[in-house]
Design an enzyme around this catalytic site. Sequence first.
Site, PDB file in Angstrom:
ATOM      1  N   SER A 556      -8.866  42.280  36.872  1.00  0.00           N
ATOM      2  CA  SER A 556      -8.971  43.022  35.589  1.00  0.00           C
ATOM      3  C   SER A 556     -10.095  43.922  35.689  1.00  0.00           C
ATOM      4  O   SER A 556     -11.396  43.559  36.019  1.00  0.00           O
ATOM      5  CB  SER A 556      -8.846  42.017  34.374  1.00  0.00           C
ATOM      6  OG  SER A 556      -9.357  42.887  33.111  1.00  0.00           O
ATOM      7  N   TYR A 569     -12.273  35.119  28.576  1.00  0.00           N
ATOM      8  CA  TYR A 569     -11.309  36.045  29.523  1.00  0.00           C
ATOM      9  C   TYR A 569     -11.874  36.622  30.715  1.00  0.00           C
ATOM     10  O   TYR A 569     -11.668  36.684  31.705  1.00  0.00           O
ATOM     11  CB  TYR A 569     -10.525  36.958  28.891  1.00  0.00           C
ATOM     12  CG  TYR A 569      -9.437  37.847  29.432  1.00  0.00           C
ATOM     13  CD1 TYR A 569      -8.334  37.542  30.076  1.00  0.00           C
ATOM     14  CD2 TYR A 569      -9.794  39.149  29.894  1.00  0.00           C
ATOM     15  CE1 TYR A 569      -7.384  38.226  30.746  1.00  0.00           C
ATOM     16  CE2 TYR A 569      -9.128  40.080  30.455  1.00  0.00           C
ATOM     17  CZ  TYR A 569      -7.722  39.545  31.084  1.00  0.00           C
ATOM     18  OH  TYR A 569      -7.141  40.283  31.719  1.00  0.00           O
TER      19      TYR A 569
END
Length: 679
Positions: A556, A569
Site C-alpha cells: 500500500s 494498517y
Amino acid sequence: MDVVNELIERSHRLGADPRNTNYAGGNASAKGSAPDPVTGEDVELMWVKGSGGDLGTLTEAGLAVLRLDRLRALTRVYPGVEREDEMVAAFDYCLHGKGGAAPSIDTAMHGLVEAAHVDHLHPDAGIAIATAADGEELTRRVFGDRVVWVPWRRPGFQLGLDIAAIARDNPRAVGCVLGGHGITAWGSTSAECESRSLEIIRTAEAYLAEHGRPDPFGPVVREPLPEAERHTRAAALFPVIRGLASSDARVVGHYTDTPEVLDFLARAEHPRLAALGTSCPDHFLRTKVAPLVLDLAPDAPVEAAVARLRELHDAYRADYTAYYERHAVPGSPPMRGADPAIVLVPGVGMFSFGKDKQTARVAGEFYVNAINVMRGAESVSSYAPIPESEKFRIEYWELEEAKLRRMPKPKPLATRVALVTGGGSGIGAATARRLAAEGACVVVADRDLAAAEKVAAEIGAKAAHPSDAAVAVAVDVTDEEQVVAAVRRAVLAFGGVDLVVNNAGLSLSRSLLETTLDDWDLQHDVMARGSFLVSRETARVMIEQGVGGDVVYVSSKNSVFAGPNNVAYGAAKADQAHQVRLLAAELGEHGIRVNGVNPDGVVRGSGIFSSGWGARRAAVYGVPEERLGEYYAQRTLLKREVLPEHVAAAVFALTGGDLTHTTGLHIPVDAGVAAAFLR
C-alpha cells in the site's frame, strides 16, 4: 444442411463416450451435394472433421469441406507411398468454398471409401485387438467376415487407398481394424455408419470381457497407499517431478490416481508393459514413446524417492536422445525435448505434463487409454505395439511439425501456476482474471470460498474443463495449517506454484487511542503473518521445482506514507513492504524474484472499502462515501481514479517476462501521490 447436421450430431454422440474414442482422436465424415457458389450447379462434396478437432465438441467451423471429384482425381497423380506426404498439400486444391478447417492426414481414408459416411475411431477395446500379437487372427475370430484386418500403415494417402480397396472387395464388411491403431467403419446412411461403429466397439468389448484373463497384469506386488497418504506423497513429489519434466521447457502438471492407474502400477507386469510404450499414434504423440517409472516401494522415504527420480530422469533423457539419434535422418525436425510427459509412481499414481493444463490432463487420459489397451491385449494375447522406428516416423513427421507451427504463439504466462490470496473480490479477483487471461493457471484463494468459486468459475467458463483454468480454495492466511493445505491443493491441481500474489488484507480505520490490541493483532495477523506464511510455503515448492518464480506483495501507499487514523494498517503494510526486500535478498539465489505493488485509493470493487473502511475514511476526509473514489483521484498528480484492474496490470508487468532482472522493487499504483514517492 441436413447432411452436415447429421454428421455433427453423430460426431457428438460418438465423441461423448470415452469408450468410443479419445479426446481429439478419430474423425467422421459425410458425403453429399451442394450448389457450386460460381455455377450454381450441384457438386459432390465431403465434410470431414478437420485437423486438431474433437468429435465430442465439433462445430461446423471445425469441418473441412472438399470436392469429391478433385479429391478422388488425386489418385491419378499419386506418386507412391515414398512421397505420400506430398498429397496433404494437394488437399488444399480440393477445398470447396471459403473458410473451414485444415484437412487432416486422414482425409484420404474418408474420401476414397465409396460409402457416403465413414467413422475412424480409437476405442480402447478396438486398439486392444489391433495391438495384440495375433491381431489378424483375433479379428477373424471376433468379427468373422464383417470386419477386415489392415496391417499397420502410417496414416496417409496409401492407407486411404488400402481401406477403400478393402471396402470395395469385401461387400459384407462393415469396417476394419487398423493394426496398432484403431478402427474404421462405413455406411450408406449416417445412422448405419454410427451403428456399425458401435457394433465393432461393443463386439470387441464383449469378446474381451468374455474371453479375457482376469489378471492380465499379473499378481499385485505393491498395494496402493491409502488415499490420504497417497495425496500427501503426491504433493511432496509433484513439484520435484514437475521441475524435472521442465528441464527443456516449463510444463504444467496433472495428477491421476484412478483405480485403473493404481491397479496397473500395483501389479507385477507394469514395468515390462510400460517400457513397451503406447501404440496408437494419438496416444504416443501426447505421452511420448514411453513413461518414466519409479522403481521404489510406495512407502520408501521421500528423500530416497526424490534421489531415485533424479537418477531415472537423467537416464530417461539419455535414452530418449539415443532414440532420436537412432532414427533421425537428414531433414528430420530437431529433437523437441527429452523430458518425460508421463511419470508413474507405484502406490501413488500418474503425473502427466504438457504446455497447459488441458494438454497435461489429456496426456494422462491418453495413458489411461493405453493402460486399457494393454489390459485388453494381454488378457487374450500379448501386447505388441508398433515398432519404435514407426513411432519415430510419426513423432517427428514433418506433417506433425507443420501442425505445431500452426499453433498460436503461447501467452506470456503460459505454463505458469499462480496463487492469489484474497482472490474472491477487488484487487485479488482482478489480478486472478488478468493472470488467467495472460495464460496462467490460477488458484483463487480466499476466506470466502463462495466468492473464490465465483471468480474461478468465471475464469474457467471458456475452458473445455473449468478446472483446467482455475480452481478455488478456502484459506484463512493467518492459519498455518490452512495455508499448508491451500498450497498442497495448488500443487495437486497443477503440479506446483510459480507465481504468488500476497493480496489478502483488511483494514480498520481508527486513531491511535481508539486502536485496540485486537485491532492491531488482526491486521498484523492477516497481512504480516499471512504474507509470511504464504511466502514461506510457496517458496518451499518453488525451490523444489528449481525453475525460479515470482512473489508479489500487494502492499500500500500507506507502507511509506504516514496518514491519519490507520496506525495498525500502516504498520502492517510497512511490515509487508520490508518482507519484499528481505525475501528478495534471500530467494534470489533460487531464481525467485520478490517485488511489491503499492496501490492507493482503490475503492470500486474493494472488499476492504465495502466492509466499513470506506465509510470511515470518507468521514476522516469529510466527503460522502459514494464520492470517496473521486476524492482520492483529485488529490493525485494525475487526477485519475485507481481501479483494481490497474493494480492487476502492475502485477502482470512484474511477472509477464519483460522485467526478468528486477527484484526487490515496489511499484506505486496510486495515480501519483508525491508524499508516497519512494526515496
